[in-house]
Design a protein around this motif. Structure first.
Motif, PDB file in Angstrom:
ATOM      1  N   VAL A  44      37.706  -3.189  15.158  1.00 43.12           N
ATOM      2  CA  VAL A  44      37.056  -3.692  16.381  1.00 43.12           C
ATOM      3  C   VAL A  44      35.638  -3.100  16.484  1.00 43.12           C
ATOM      4  N   GLY A  45      35.526  -1.793  16.188  1.00 42.10           N
ATOM      5  CA  GLY A  45      34.218  -1.134  16.226  1.00 42.10           C
ATOM      6  C   GLY A  45      33.246  -1.759  15.236  1.00 42.10           C
ATOM      7  N   ASP A  46      33.737  -2.035  14.013  1.00 41.60           N
ATOM      8  CA  ASP A  46      32.873  -2.650  12.992  1.00 41.60           C
ATOM      9  C   ASP A  46      32.394  -4.029  13.462  1.00 41.60           C
ATOM     10  N   GLY A  82      29.249  11.132  31.498  1.00 41.51           N
ATOM     11  CA  GLY A  82      28.619   9.841  31.240  1.00 41.51           C
ATOM     12  C   GLY A  82      29.367   8.971  30.246  1.00 41.51           C
ATOM     13  N   ASP A  83      30.452   9.497  29.700  1.00 39.42           N
ATOM     14  CA  ASP A  83      31.196   8.804  28.632  1.00 39.42           C
ATOM     15  C   ASP A  83      32.592   8.450  29.132  1.00 39.42           C
ATOM     16  N   ILE A  84      32.969   7.172  28.981  1.00 41.99           N
ATOM     17  CA  ILE A  84      34.298   6.783  29.482  1.00 41.99           C
ATOM     18  C   ILE A  84      35.287   6.470  28.351  1.00 41.99           C
ATOM     19  N   ALA A 126      36.280  18.953  14.763  1.00 44.20           N
ATOM     20  CA  ALA A 126      37.304  18.271  13.966  1.00 44.20           C
ATOM     21  C   ALA A 126      36.985  16.783  13.931  1.00 44.20           C
ATOM     22  N   PRO A 127      37.081  16.158  12.762  1.00 44.44           N
ATOM     23  CA  PRO A 127      36.742  14.738  12.639  1.00 44.44           C
ATOM     24  C   PRO A 127      37.833  13.783  13.127  1.00 44.44           C
ATOM     25  N   ASP A 128      39.088  14.273  13.170  1.00 46.65           N
ATOM     26  CA  ASP A 128      40.180  13.397  13.613  1.00 46.65           C
ATOM     27  C   ASP A 128      41.283  14.228  14.291  1.00 46.65           C
ATOM     28  N   ALA A 129      42.281  13.520  14.817  1.00 49.46           N
ATOM     29  CA  ALA A 129      43.307  14.223  15.603  1.00 49.46           C
ATOM     30  C   ALA A 129      44.136  15.221  14.770  1.00 49.46           C
ATOM     31  N   GLY A 156      34.512  16.983  19.222  1.00 49.72           N
ATOM     32  CA  GLY A 156      34.812  15.903  18.284  1.00 49.72           C
ATOM     33  C   GLY A 156      34.510  14.554  18.916  1.00 49.72           C
ATOM     34  N   GLY A 157      34.732  13.503  18.141  1.00 52.57           N
ATOM     35  CA  GLY A 157      34.428  12.151  18.614  1.00 52.57           C
ATOM     36  C   GLY A 157      33.554  11.464  17.574  1.00 52.57           C
ATOM     37  N   ALA A 158      33.579  10.136  17.599  1.00 46.80           N
ATOM     38  CA  ALA A 158      32.958   9.350  16.528  1.00 46.80           C
ATOM     39  C   ALA A 158      31.531   9.757  16.143  1.00 46.80           C
TER      40      ALA A 158
END
Ligand code: B1M
Length: 209
Positions: A48-50, A98-100, A193-196, A175-177
């Protein structure tokens, strides 16, 4: 057997009922919960992001897909949490001011709980005061900040400064994209950390050090 790529496709299509039904069925069949999450739900959201980036999807499609993803995650969440286990540490977790965006943060929280951490989730759009006050109230070992926007990740530095100024013992993991190790070093975070799954490993390392 439910084909996990079908779950992925239904997340992309925002088909909430189909996602919930297939996730439930895959769980009943005994398929790995972590694979359902990674190959079905997370993988769908990545596409979806792509599509959004290429201009093939617009905001409404992204909102609908996120709703489907969250509905699937709700089915899996209880299975990612432990029964009675000794606490691995106390965590305050939230998304930057500011980020949801909260899907990745919620997965990180669920997996931390799965590893025995006590997690207080302060939600989205959380500023330094909220992080500091909640960490004080809970005597937190770790503060986790998630940010997906390049415009909101800069606010993580304000939280780190506020935590240091308040003299809290809590370490800070981010973390986060859009966040990188390089950025984490720059703003003085204790960990990234890059992922969970790697967030769980990093959290264990940070609370011990
Ligand atoms: Co938004 N959005 N979005 N969005 N969104 C992104 C992030 C974006 C990359 C899309 C794009 O352009 N390709 C882009 C950001 C660009 C940038 O700044 N670099 C973007 C934008 C621009 C926006 C808006 C500004 C759009 C607009 O209004 N014009 C707007 C911002 C609103 C705001 O926050 N103020 C917006 C809104 C939305 C929706 C509301 C529609 C929805 C969010 C719904 C929700 O969260 N409840 C949404 C979504 C769904 C996305 C994408 C498509 C998917 C995010 C997601 O849930 N991924 C995203 C594109 C992308 O990331 N490819 C995009 C799945 C999730 C499992 O991954 O969150 O990365 P992620 O979490 C991972 C890791 O990052 C890590 O572990 C997680 C699991 O493995 N992780 C941590 C996360 N937090 C961590 C914390 C840790 C450690 C690891 O320690 C504490």
């Amino acid at each position: 057997m439910v084909d996990l790529t079908k779950i992925k496709d239904s997340v992309i299509g925002g088909e909430v009922d189909d996602v919930v039904e297939m996730v439930r069925k895959a769980v009943d069949e005994g398929q790995s919960v972590k694979r359902i999450l990674a190959e079905g739900l997370i993988s769908g959201m990545g596409i979806v992001g792509d599509k959004y980036e290429k201009g093939d999807f617009f905001l409404p499609e992204m909102v609908i897909a996120a709703t489907a993803m969250k509905a699937g995650l709700k089915v899996l969440s209880p299975m990612l949490k432990p029964g009675d286990v000794e606490s691995a540490g106390t965590v305050v977790l939230g998304t930057a001011k500011g980020d949801i965006h909260d899907i990745g943060k919620s997965i990180v929280g669920t997996m931390l709980e799965g590893a025995g951490f006590m997690v207080t989730d302060i939600g989205v759009d959380a500023g330094p005061d909220k992080f500091v006050e909640t960490a004080k109230e809970n005597n937190a070992d770790l503060i986790g900040i998630s940010a997906l926007l390049t415009t909101t990740m800069v606010g993580m530095e304000d939280v780190i400064k506020a935590v240091k100024e308040a003299g809290l013992k809590a370490r800070v993991m981010i973390g986060g994209a859009s966040v990188t190790q390089e950025f984490a070093d720059k703003v003085g975070a204790d960990g990234y950390a890059p992922d969970a799954p790697s967030a769980v490993g990093k959290a264990k390392e940070l609370v011990k050090s």
